[in-house]
Design a protein around this motif. Structure first.
Motif: not given
Length: 143
Positions: A5-24
């Motif tokens: 039920r998540l919108s593409p932008h909400q899914r992208l937000g979760a992915y962005v948070a994951t990458l941001a964490s991995m990038m410090g």
């Protein structure tokens, strides 16, 4: 809300948070805007008025791009956050420089140098980061 039920932008937000964490960049809160960025950009990121906040906009066709391109684009934009303080220095230098031509040359030189650095760093980083899972919901009948 389930993943389906998540919108593409909400899914992208979760992915962005994951990458941001991995990038410090785990201190950063990056909000994914639903409004697309200007056509000439794949994506844009803009630091907010509060420390460690930013807004990210992607192109209208971002979700139709291959996953590798999506990862590379997001990695590129997040890399800009490492240079956000340099933008403040750039603004101070522009204020100190007199003459429209000099300000223009300074701005153009800074922007080219920043993009060159961000391109190189993000390319090296991206190949070590995970690809996004499907960000766009599949339509009925698609495998």
């Amino acid at each position: 809300m389930t993943r389906a039920r998540l919108s593409p932008h909400q899914r992208l937000g979760a992915y962005v948070a994951t990458l941001a964490s991995m990038m410090g960049l785990e201190r950063w809160r990056v909000d994914v805007e639903t409004e697309p960025c200007a056509e000439e950009n794949a994506a844009t990121i803009n630091p907010g008025s509060e420390f460690y906040t930013a807004s990210l906009r992607v192109a209208a066709d971002f979700f139709d791009k291959p996953r590798e391109e999506q990862r590379d684009t997001i990695t590129h934009e997040l890399t800009h956050l490492w240079l956000w303080r340099f933008e403040e220095v750039h603004d101070l230098m522009r204020a100190a420089v007199r003459g429209k031509g000099r300000v223009s040359l300074l701005s153009q030189s800074y922007e080219q140098a920043e993009e060159y650095a961000v391109d190189g760093i993000s390319r090296a980083w991206a190949q070590r980061l995970p690809l996004p899972s499907a960000l766009k919901a599949k339509r009925r009948g698609e495998g």
